[in-house]
Scaffold this motif. Structure first.
Motif, PDB file in Angstrom:
ATOM      1  N   ALA A 197       0.837  -1.204   0.000  1.00 59.51           N
ATOM      2  CA  ALA A 197       0.000   0.000   0.000  1.00 59.51           C
ATOM      3  C   ALA A 197       0.867   1.248   0.000  1.00 59.51           C
ATOM      4  CB  ALA A 197      -0.903  -0.007   1.230  1.00 59.51           C
ATOM      5  N   ASN A 198       0.234   2.393  -0.285  1.00 58.89           N
ATOM      6  CA  ASN A 198       0.910   3.678  -0.128  1.00 58.89           C
ATOM      7  C   ASN A 198       1.180   3.912   1.358  1.00 58.89           C
ATOM      8  OD1 ASN A 198       0.460   4.074  -2.895  1.00 58.89           O
ATOM      9  ND2 ASN A 198      -1.511   5.054  -2.497  1.00 58.89           N
ATOM     10  N   PHE A 199       2.252   4.643   1.672  1.00 62.99           N
ATOM     11  CA  PHE A 199       2.486   4.906   3.080  1.00 62.99           C
ATOM     12  C   PHE A 199       3.143   6.253   3.317  1.00 62.99           C
ATOM     13  CE2 PHE A 199       6.184   2.608   1.595  1.00 62.99           C
ATOM     14  CZ  PHE A 199       7.267   3.092   2.310  1.00 62.99           C
ATOM     15  N   ILE A 200       2.965   6.730   4.555  1.00 63.81           N
ATOM     16  CA  ILE A 200       3.493   8.018   5.005  1.00 63.81           C
ATOM     17  C   ILE A 200       4.398   7.755   6.200  1.00 63.81           C
ATOM     18  CG2 ILE A 200       2.911  10.286   5.962  1.00 63.81           C
ATOM     19  CD1 ILE A 200       0.118   9.946   4.654  1.00 63.81           C
ATOM     20  N   GLY A 201       5.579   8.346   6.197  1.00 62.99           N
ATOM     21  CA  GLY A 201       6.502   8.230   7.315  1.00 62.99           C
ATOM     22  C   GLY A 201       6.751   9.601   7.928  1.00 62.99           C
ATOM     23  N   VAL A 202       6.749   9.667   9.254  1.00 65.62           N
ATOM     24  CA  VAL A 202       6.990  10.924   9.968  1.00 65.62           C
ATOM     25  C   VAL A 202       8.114  10.686  10.974  1.00 65.62           C
ATOM     26  CG1 VAL A 202       5.964  12.789  11.298  1.00 65.62           C
ATOM     27  CG2 VAL A 202       4.524  11.405   9.792  1.00 65.62           C
ATOM     28  N   ASP A 203       9.188  11.476  10.860  1.00 68.78           N
ATOM     29  CA  ASP A 203      10.328  11.282  11.750  1.00 68.78           C
ATOM     30  C   ASP A 203      11.094  12.588  11.869  1.00 68.78           C
ATOM     31  OD1 ASP A 203      12.195  10.104  13.408  1.00 68.78           O
ATOM     32  OD2 ASP A 203      12.687   8.472  12.029  1.00 68.78           O
TER      33      ASP A 203
END
Length: 480
Positions: free
Chosen positions: A301-307
């Motif tokens: 799936a599409n994904f979003i990463g926050v760091d």
């Protein structure tokens, strides 16, 4: 005199009423305000009557400036504008997710009613039945007896809704032990309710806190209507079982009964195990970097990463990886295979990476990679870091990844927390200690939680808090 808004008022009407209150307070005519704002007087009249929508956040900023509103008054006006745009339920859900993220990164829960000592007791000296009607006395004995049993190797079985007191009780009891905690609770699925995620988001931080502190904490959930549960006639809904004790309390841990009875413990353990088979497992733990890497790219799936930092793992060349990975040969090969999968996933799905410019600067200055424990690699050289940054820029320009910088004035990104979320599939949370030597990895797949976080970040990406694709590339280039 302040205006009090009825709950049945439409959000646009609430905004209009508050704006009229501010205009009256500032003693300015609508004509004069319209001229100051550079808009038509008739248009402003229609907004004040609730007949026209507020055009944009810039309008709210401008009118707040011209009225010289205080920070608090401006925030109230902006909140009602956002509610009128999103709807009250969506706005409140997004606000709730934002608070959860902030609290997970910064809050150490402490309950003033939770004691900070452990006491061993002689099990045989405990009465077979103890009834408590005093809150303080009940909570003290819960901790003493549970801690004593855990110290002697007992696991803990719990059927109770997550609360701050329960979280602290279990954290204290399990601290430093190898005991397992099996926790059963419900998530709300009240049919007909507009915002069923609210209660689930309310209890989620307590679950995360326990899971991050104790790797043998296992959470299992079933669905039930929250209102039906809390309005039921079950007067002792909370159940805790250890090797020697069966504990039943009311929902607030103010009154309860503690049984020291092997037959009772064994009977309730059998019922507990039956009930557990009807529940779903909420989260998966990874206890080390290899298990966490196993989670990578498993979701198609599409994904979003926050760091805090930009994602640098996908920018590693084979030479840089081989030169700096401090892993056994088999583990090194496994991680490399997962990185290859990740790069392939970029060509098939959309990847958005949100990060702080401070994190980018720290990586380019030191070479530290926050995605990995410090003992698993050596820092890349400056020349190697520039190669990785060039790859990052190339991924952006070729449309294979969307690296986006979060503006620190809007959203403070924590060094201690990383969130990766797949398109309505799973939520991955990485919590780091301050020394970056110990990581906690969690993977959650419950639908209402995943959808709430996915919706929040989808909206967040398009907000003023995030630099555009083009602005981010320009900033990345400035570090070469």
């Amino acid at each position: 005199m302040p205006v009090f808004y009825r709950k049945d008022m439409m959000p646009m009407s609430q905004f209009s009423e508050l704006l009229k209150e501010y205009i009256k307070k500032k003693d300015i005519t609508i004509k004069a305000l319209a001229e100051k704002c550079g808009i038509d007087r008739t248009y402003l009249h229609k907004i004040l009557k609730g007949e026209r929508k507020v055009p944009s956040v810039d309008f709210v900023e401008n009118i707040s400036l011209q009225l010289m509103l205080s920070t608090e008054d401006k925030s109230r006006l902006m909140e009602l504008y956002n509610i009128s745009e999103m709807g009250e339920d969506v706005y409140n859900r997004r606000k709730q997710v934002s608070k959860i993220i902030h609290d997970m990164a910064n809050t150490n829960m402490e309950d003033p009613d939770a004691l900070t000592f452990k006491t061993e007791v002689d099990i045989d000296s405990v009465p077979e039945i103890s009834i408590y009607t005093d809150k303080r006395e009940l909570r003290k004995n819960l901790q003493v007896l549970i801690c004593s049993d855990v110290h002697n190797g007992s696991d803990i079985q719990v059927i109770a809704q997550p609360t701050e007191f329960l979280t602290n009780l279990l954290s204290i009891a399990a601290e430093g032990s190898e005991s397992a905690i099996n926790h059963l609770f419900f998530f709300d699925n009240t049919s007909g309710e507009k915002n069923t995620a609210k209660y689930n988001l309310d209890i989620f931080p307590f679950i995360c806190h326990l899971a991050q502190k104790h790797e043998k904490y296992e959470a299992f959930y079933y669905y039930e209507g929250a209102s039906a549960y809390f309005n039921s006639t079950n007067i002792m809904p909370n159940i805790m079982i250890t090797n020697n004790f069966l504990i039943r309390t009311d929902s607030d841990y103010c009154e309860g009964v503690i049984y020291r009875s092997k037959p009772m413990v064994e009977f309730y353990m059998r019922q507990f195990e039956k009930f557990k088979t009807k529940c779903a497992k909420l989260l998966d733990h990874a206890v080390d970097i290899l298990e966490y890497v196993y989670f990578w790219y498993d979701d198609n799936a599409n994904f979003i990463g926050v760091d805090f930092q930009p994602c640098t793992m996908l920018c590693l060349t084979e030479d840089i990886y081989n030169a700096h990975a401090l892993l056994p040969a088999d583990a090194k090969k496994f991680v490399k295979a997962k990185l290859t999968m990740g790069k392939k996933a970029l060509s098939e799905h959309k990847f958005v990476n949100l990060f702080s410019e401070k994190g980018l600067a720290e990586f380019m200055t030191t070479g530290e990679i926050f995605e990995l424990p410090r003992n698993s690699y050596t820092f890349p050289t400056l020349a190697e870091r520039k190669i990785m940054l060039q790859i990052m820029i190339s991924l952006c320009e070729n449309g294979m990844a969307d690296y986006r910088i979060i503006k620190d004035d809007y959203f403070a990104v924590s060094k201690n927390l990383c969130i990766n979320i797949s398109d309505n599939t799973s939520l991955n949370i990485v919590a780091r200690n301050n020394c970056f030597s110990d990581f906690s990895y969690l993977k959650i797949s419950e639908t209402s939680l995943v959808q709430a976080f996915w919706d929040y970040f989808q909206h967040f990406i398009d907000s003023d808090a995030v630099c555009s694709h083009e602005e981010t590339i320009e900033i990345l280039r400035s570090y070469l």
